[in-house]
Write an enzyme that holds these catalytic residues in place. Structure first.
Site, PDB file in Angstrom:
ATOM      1  N   LYS A 276     -13.608   1.488  -3.614  1.00  0.00           N
ATOM      2  CA  LYS A 276     -14.633   1.875  -2.645  1.00  0.00           C
ATOM      3  C   LYS A 276     -15.786   2.606  -3.338  1.00  0.00           C
ATOM      4  CE  LYS A 276     -11.741   2.553   1.432  1.00  0.00           C
ATOM      5  NZ  LYS A 276     -11.152   3.545   2.337  1.00  0.00           N
TER       6      LYS A 276
ATOM      7  N   GLU B 176       0.831  -1.201   0.000  1.00  0.00           N
ATOM      8  CA  GLU B 176       0.000   0.000   0.000  1.00  0.00           C
ATOM      9  C   GLU B 176       0.870   1.257   0.000  1.00  0.00           C
ATOM     10  OE1 GLU B 176      -2.890   0.857   3.247  1.00  0.00           O
ATOM     11  OE2 GLU B 176      -4.410   0.289   1.798  1.00  0.00           O
TER      12      GLU B 176
ATOM     13  N   HIS C 190       7.468 -27.424   1.592  1.00  0.00           N
ATOM     14  CA  HIS C 190       6.661 -28.546   1.093  1.00  0.00           C
ATOM     15  C   HIS C 190       5.500 -28.042   0.246  1.00  0.00           C
ATOM     16  CE1 HIS C 190       8.993 -31.127   3.719  1.00  0.00           C
ATOM     17  NE2 HIS C 190       9.007 -30.074   4.509  1.00  0.00           N
TER      18      HIS C 190
HETATM   19  O1  LIG Z   1      -8.800   2.468  10.091  1.00  0.00           O
HETATM   20  P1  LIG Z   1      -9.716   2.750   8.951  1.00  0.00           P
HETATM   21  O2  LIG Z   1      -9.910   4.215   8.727  1.00  0.00           O
HETATM   22  O3  LIG Z   1     -11.023   2.016   9.121  1.00  0.00           O
HETATM   23  O4  LIG Z   1      -9.035   2.227   7.643  1.00  0.00           O
HETATM   24  C1  LIG Z   1      -8.763   0.875   7.430  1.00  0.00           C
HETATM   25  C2  LIG Z   1      -7.988   0.689   6.144  1.00  0.00           C
HETATM   26  O5  LIG Z   1      -8.807   1.011   5.049  1.00  0.00           O
HETATM   27  C3  LIG Z   1      -8.388   1.757   3.973  1.00  0.00           C
HETATM   28  O6  LIG Z   1      -9.113   1.527   2.847  1.00  0.00           O
HETATM   29  C4  LIG Z   1      -6.934   1.957   3.716  1.00  0.00           C
HETATM   30  O7  LIG Z   1      -6.533   1.598   2.445  1.00  0.00           O
HETATM   31  C5  LIG Z   1      -6.044   1.340   4.757  1.00  0.00           C
HETATM   32  O8  LIG Z   1      -4.821   1.999   4.745  1.00  0.00           O
HETATM   33  C6  LIG Z   1      -6.667   1.415   6.117  1.00  0.00           C
HETATM   34  O9  LIG Z   1      -5.782   0.876   7.068  1.00  0.00           O
END
Ligand SMILES: O=P(O)(O)OC[C@H]1O[C@H](O)[C@H](O)[C@@H](O)[C@@H]1O
EC number: 5.3.1.9
Length: 528
Positions: free
Chosen positions: A455, A322, A351
Site C-alpha cells: 500500500k 492473511e 479435467h
Molecule cells: O474493510 P477495509 O478496511 O476496507 O479493508 C479491506 C481489506 O484490506 C486490507 O488491506 C486488509 O489486508 C484486509 O484484511 C481487509 O479485509
C-alpha cells in the site's frame, strides 16, 4: 494400509456433529498416534489461548485489539454487557432495515422497490459476502447483488453498463471497516458519479458499513445516506462475515441470517472442546500441521463438489493466508509461516489440474467438500439407476482414492446440504482451525503487517506521478526520461517514471511518448 485397516482408521478418526449432520474425515492424512501425542502440549496451549481470546484478552498484540468474532453469534460471550447489547441491537437493526427494503417501506425516490444491490468493498469486505451470495442466494432473490471489489475502471464500467436501466432501483452498499481503503473509496466515487449522471441523488441509495467515525462514516453522515451500520474494531476483516459486513447483504438477498449465525454458534460450541479427537477444528489444525510439518510445506487444495461452494476456496485464501502468512512469530523470530490455499470445484478441476495432483509434484494436501443432498426434488436417471449426482459423488470418492493410492493425503468434510446453517458452520469451523493452528505455530493470526508495504509503495507511485506531471506541464521542450526524473527530484526512479508515463500515454492523459519503444531509455516525453 489394506482396505480393512483403512476402514477401521476411517471409523477411528471420523468426527460427526449430530446437530449439523456434519462429518469430518481425516483418516487419509497419514499421521500416527505418536505424532498426535507429540502435539498434545501445543494443543493444550492452543485451547488455553483460544479460551483467553474468547474472554476478551488482547489476542492481537500488535494492534492492541481484542478478537471477538465468536461473540457475534453468541453475544452473551462478549466481555461486557455494552458489547453484548451492541451486537444484539445491530442485528435487530439489520433485520428491520432488510425487511423495510424488501417490503418497499424503504424505497428509492423514483421506484416502488429496490431491485438490485451494488456492494462495494474489497478483501474481507467482499470475499465473505461474495461466497455467501454464491452459496445461498435464492434463484429469484428479492434483491440481486453485484460486486465491485477492485479499482479496475473497465470492471466498474462493465457492471454499471449492465445495470444502466436499473440504476434508479439499485441500492449501493459501501463496505469498508477502516473506511479509508483506496479501492472501495474509488468504487464509491465512480458509482456516485454514475448516479449523478443519471440525475439520481446518491445519498438516497447509499448505505455505509464501516467503523464509527471512519472517513466513510463521516461522508455518509454528512451526506445523509440511507443507513449506516457499524463495524467493530474487535472484528477483523477476514472474520467479519457474521458482522454487518456479511449480514446486511445476506439479509437483503433474503438469506436466513439467524440460521447462518446459529450454524456458526453450534460449530463454535463444538470447536471449543479441549480435546483434539472430538474437536473438528483441532482435527483440521492437526492435519494441516502434519501435512506441512508445522511450516506450511504443503499447499491446501480445496475442492468442493458443489457449484454453489465455488468461492469457498477464494474465501479461505484470505482467511488462511492473511492470518497465517507471517514473517515473525510472537517472540520475534523469523519463521516465514503460512499455508498456500487454492482450489475451485470438483469434478470440474478433475479435467484441469488434478492430473498434477495425482502424479506431479507432491506439494499439497487436498480438502474435499462433499454435500450429501444432490438437489431439491427428484433426479432424472442419466443411465439406468444412475443420476448426475451419483456421478458427482462417485468422482469425489474416485479422486480421494486415486490421490491416496499415490501417497497424496486428503481431508473430507461432508455436509448434508448447502444451507445458511451449514455455511455458517463451515465458516466457523475454518475460523477456529486457523486460530488454533496459529497458536500451534506461535504466530499472531489477527494482524497483516505485510499488506502495508504494498500500500505504501503504491501511494509513493501516485505521489511520483503527481510530481512528474507537474514538471511536464511546466516544460516547453520534450525531455528524456533521465532529464524528467532529475527535474522531478527522482533520479533513482527512472523505471517507475517510465511505467507511469507509458500508462498515461496509453490512456491519452496529456502525456506523449516518442521514440523507439523497444528502447525505453531512448524515449522523449512531453505534455500534449
Ligand atoms: O474493510 P477495509 O478496511 O476496507 O479493508 C479491506 C481489506 O484490506 C486490507 O488491506 C486488509 O489486508 C484486509 O484484511 C481487509 O479485509
Amino acid at each position: 494400509m489394506d482396505a480393512r485397516a483403512l476402514w477401521q482408521r476411517y471409523q477411528n478418526w471420523l468426527y460427526f456433529h449430530e446437530g449439523l449432520g456434519l462429518y469430518l474425515d481425516v483418516s487419509r492424512m497419514r499421521f500416527d498416534d505418536a505424532f498426535v501425542e507429540s502435539l498434545r502440549p501445543k494443543f493444550d496451549k492452543a485451547f488455553a489461548d483460544m479460551a483467553q481470546l474468547e474472554k476478551g484478552a488482547i489476542a492481537n498484540p500488535d494492534e492492541n485489539r481484542m478478537v471477538g468474532h465468536y461473540w457475534l453469534r453468541n453475544p452473551d460471550l462478549a466481555p461486557t454487557p455494552e458489547l453484548t447489547q451492541e451486537i444484539v441491537q445491530t442485528l435487530e437493526q439489520i433485520e428491520a432495515f432488510a425487511e423495510k427494503v424488501q417490503t418497499g417501506a424503504i424505497h428509492p425516490p423514483r421506484a416502488s422497490r429496490f431491485t438490485d444491490i451494488i456492494s462495494i468493498g474489497i478483501g474481507g469486505s467482499a470475499l465473505g459476502p461474495q461466497f455467501v451470495a454464491e452459496a445461498l442466494a435464492l434463484d429469484f432473490p428479492p434483491l440481486k447483488i453485484h460486486f465491485i471489489d477492485n479499482t479496475d475502471p473497465a470492471g466498474i464500467d462493465h457492471l454499471l453498463n449492465h445495470l444502466r436501466n436499473n440504476l434508479a432501483s439499485t441500492l449501493v452498499l459501501v463496505i469498508s471497516k477502516s473506511g479509508g481503503t483506496p479501492e472501495p473509496r474509488n468504487g464509491m466515487i465512480e458509482v456516485k458519479k454514475a448516479y449523478a449522471g443519471h440525475n439520481l441523488d446518491f445519498a438516497q441509495y447509499a448505505v455505509a458499513i464501516t467503523s464509527p467515525d471512519s472517513n466513510l462514516d463521516k461522508v455518509a453522515k454528512e451526506e445523509g445516506w440511507l443507513a449506516r451500520f457499524p463495524m467493530y474494531d474487535w472484528v477483523g476483516g477476514r472474520t467479519s462475515e457474521m458482522s454487518a459486513v456479511g449480514l446486511v447483504p445476506a439479509a437483503l438477498q433474503g438469506i436466513d441470517i439467524r440460521a447462518m449465525l446459529q450454524g456458526a454458534k453450534e460449530m463454535d460450541d463444538a470447536t471449543r472442546v479441549a480435546d483434539v479427537k472430538t474437536n473438528p477444528a483441532a482435527l483440521l489444525a492437526l492435519s494441516w500441521y502434519f501435512a506441512g510439518n508445522g511450516k506450511g510445506e504443503k499447499d491446501m487444495v480445496v475442492l468442493p463438489y458443489k457449484d454453489s461452494l465455488l468461492l469457498f476456496s477464494r474465501y479461505l485464501q484470505q482467511l488462511v493466508m492473511e492470518s497465517l502468512g507471517k514473517e515473525k512469530d510472537l517472540d520475534g523470530n523469523t519463521v516465514y509461516q503460512g499455508i498456500a490455499v487454492y482450489g475451485n470445484k470438483g469434478s470440474t478441476d478433475q479435467h484441469a489440474y488434478v492430473q498434477q495432483l495425482r502424479e506431479g509434484v507432491p506439494n499439497f494436501f487436498a480438502t474435499l467438500i462433499e454435500v450429501l443432498e444432490d438437489r431439491q426434488g427428484p433426479s432424472a436417471e442419466i443411465d439406468p439407476g444412475v443420476t448426475s449426482g451419483d456421478y458427482l459423488s462417485g468422482f469425489l470418492q474416485g479422486s480421494r482414492q486415486a490421490l491416496y493410492e499415490n501417497q497424496r493425503d486428503s481431508i473430507t468434510v461432508t455436509i448434508p446440504q448447502v444451507n445458511a446453517r451449514t455455511v455458517g458452520a463451515l465458516i466457523a469451523l475454518y475460523e477456529r482451525a486457523v486460530g488454533l493452528y496459529a497458536s500451534l505455530v506461535n504466530i499472531n493470526a489477527y494482524h497483516q503487517p505485510g499488506v502495508e508495504a504494498g500500500k505504501k509503495a503504491a501511494a509513493g507511485i501516485l505521489d511520483l506521478q503527481t510530481r512528474v506531471v507537474a514538471v511536464l506541464q511546466k516544460e516547453k521542450a520534450a525531455l528524456s526520461l533521465e532529464e524528467l526524473a532529475e527535474k522531478a527530484g527522482a533520479s533513482d526512479q527512472v523505471e517507475a517514471i517510465y511505467k507511469i508515463l507509458r500508462h498515461l500515454h496509453t490512456n491519452q492523459r496529456g502525456v506523449v511518448l516518442q521514440g523507439d519503444f523497444h528502447k525505453p531509455s531512448s524515449l522523449t516525453v512531453s505534455a500534449s
